[in-house]
Design an enzyme around this catalytic site. Structure first.
Site, PDB file in Angstrom:
ATOM      1  N   ALA A  77       0.753  -1.236  -0.076  1.00 35.73           N
ATOM      2  CA  ALA A  77      -0.183   0.022   0.021  1.00 35.73           C
ATOM      3  C   ALA A  77       0.923   1.250   0.158  1.00 35.73           C
ATOM      4  O   ALA A  77       0.469   2.350  -0.482  1.00 35.73           O
ATOM      5  CB  ALA A  77      -0.895  -0.029   1.089  1.00 35.73           C
TER       6      ALA A  77
ATOM      7  N   GLN B  32       0.190  -6.202  -3.915  1.00 37.77           N
ATOM      8  CA  GLN B  32      -0.851  -6.292  -3.092  1.00 37.77           C
ATOM      9  C   GLN B  32      -1.924  -5.169  -3.704  1.00 37.77           C
ATOM     10  O   GLN B  32      -3.161  -5.329  -3.344  1.00 37.77           O
ATOM     11  CB  GLN B  32      -0.405  -6.098  -1.692  1.00 37.77           C
ATOM     12  CG  GLN B  32       0.212  -7.251  -0.881  1.00 37.77           C
ATOM     13  CD  GLN B  32       0.720  -6.810   0.409  1.00 37.77           C
ATOM     14  OE1 GLN B  32       1.632  -6.007   0.828  1.00 37.77           O
ATOM     15  NE2 GLN B  32      -0.241  -7.315   1.383  1.00 37.77           N
TER      16      GLN B  32
ATOM     17  N   HIS C 178      -3.749  -9.779  -5.333  1.00 36.02           N
ATOM     18  CA  HIS C 178      -5.090  -9.446  -4.611  1.00 36.02           C
ATOM     19  C   HIS C 178      -6.280  -9.315  -5.699  1.00 36.02           C
ATOM     20  O   HIS C 178      -7.347  -8.739  -5.390  1.00 36.02           O
ATOM     21  CB  HIS C 178      -5.239  -8.583  -3.340  1.00 36.02           C
ATOM     22  CG  HIS C 178      -4.390  -9.157  -2.256  1.00 36.02           C
ATOM     23  ND1 HIS C 178      -3.618  -8.417  -1.477  1.00 36.02           N
ATOM     24  CD2 HIS C 178      -4.462 -10.446  -1.902  1.00 36.02           C
ATOM     25  CE1 HIS C 178      -3.366  -8.982  -0.430  1.00 36.02           C
ATOM     26  NE2 HIS C 178      -3.544 -10.434  -0.874  1.00 36.02           N
TER      27      HIS C 178
ATOM     28  N   CYS D  34     -20.422 -17.235 -17.596  1.00 34.95           N
ATOM     29  CA  CYS D  34     -19.614 -17.476 -18.858  1.00 34.95           C
ATOM     30  C   CYS D  34     -18.168 -16.920 -18.960  1.00 34.95           C
ATOM     31  O   CYS D  34     -17.581 -17.443 -20.224  1.00 34.95           O
ATOM     32  CB  CYS D  34     -20.680 -16.776 -19.967  1.00 34.95           C
ATOM     33  SG  CYS D  34     -20.436 -15.233 -20.169  1.00 34.95           S
TER      34      CYS D  34
ATOM     35  N   CYS E 252     -26.705 -14.976 -21.220  1.00 31.58           N
ATOM     36  CA  CYS E 252     -26.493 -14.995 -19.927  1.00 31.58           C
ATOM     37  C   CYS E 252     -27.131 -13.999 -19.113  1.00 31.58           C
ATOM     38  O   CYS E 252     -28.225 -14.418 -18.444  1.00 31.58           O
ATOM     39  CB  CYS E 252     -24.845 -14.701 -20.305  1.00 31.58           C
ATOM     40  SG  CYS E 252     -24.066 -15.163 -18.395  1.00 31.58           S
TER      41      CYS E 252
END
Length: 242
Positions: A20, A100, A118, A129, A151
């Site tokens: 971060a 991250q 992440h 799909c 879908c």
């Protein structure tokens, strides 16, 4: 510092782990800091969970867009840290970034090999799909759905939600196996299993370096530790690289 600069000059393959502290230099909030959004309201962890997405996907999307301020994401730009990492590539080094962060700024800065440990805020995928949609589409629909005629399922963000499995850990370790130096930037190394990666490098006897403003519980694993401002430190290092 001089020894680390020598390591960087000699290394052909460099793996950079970022946290971060790299994104906050671009103005993006640190979600896990003492003033972060998870600390501010712990219920947000529940609302940003795989469980809540399946329980109430309509409300999930409302909260997701609010918490991560998706409409503001395009305002953020890469900073000097992102540029430093891309600059290593421009010097001819093979650089892998394992981050991250979910903001996509490493790619914006030009880094070509980025593992988003992440996931990413910039895309979402249809769980039915597999079709992928970009941030413009996500922001232009209240509850984004798959546009495929047969879908229509509600999309799932491509970040790792609480309760989701981490799918990139083995790939990250495989990259570390091929590296000459692991450079860790701007992370407190409190989040598992990401914080196992420096341990893995240490166990493989790969040189490791940490630059972070504050001490971390993993400092003992590093051959080089610098507790200082990330940008000013990297500017000094960059001025000494060949």
């Amino acid at each position: 510092m001089d020894q680390l600069i020598q390591e960087l000059n000699q290394a052909n393959h460099i793996t950079v782990l970022t946290g971060a502290g790299v994104s906050t230099a671009s103005g993006i909030p640190d979600f896990r800091s003492s003033n972060g959004i998870w600390t501010e309201d712990e219920s947000r962890e529940y609302f940003m969970s795989n469980q809540y997405f399946h329980l109430d996907p309509n409300d999930f999307w409302k909260k997701y867009k609010d918490i991560f301020q998706l409409k503001l994401l395009r305002n953020y730009k890469p900073n000097e840290v992102h540029s430093f990492i891309h600059g290593l590539e421009e010097k001819g080094k093979k650089v892998a970034v394992i981050t991250q962060n979910v903001d996509g700024l490493h790619q914006k800065a030009g880094s070509s090999n980025v593992i988003e440990y992440h996931g990413s805020l910039t895309t979402s995928t249809c769980p039915a799909c597999g079709d992928s949609y970009d941030m413009d589409y996500i922001n232009n629909t209240v509850v984004p759905r798959c546009e495929r005629e047969t879908c229509g399922a509600i999309l799932k963000p491509d970040i790792v939600l609480f309760g989701d499995a981490i799918t990139e850990h083995d790939r990250a370790e495989a990259i570390i196996d091929q590296t000459d130096l692991v450079l860790v930037l701007g992370t407190s190394l409190l989040v598992m299993p990401f914080n196992f990666l420096p341990e893995y490098a240490y166990s493989r006897k790969i040189p490791t370096a940490l630059i972070n403003r504050e001490e971390t519980p993993k400092d003992r694993l590093f051959h080089y530790v610098i507790h200082d401002d990330l940008i000013s430190t990297l500017q000094h290092i960059e001025s000494q690289l060949t």
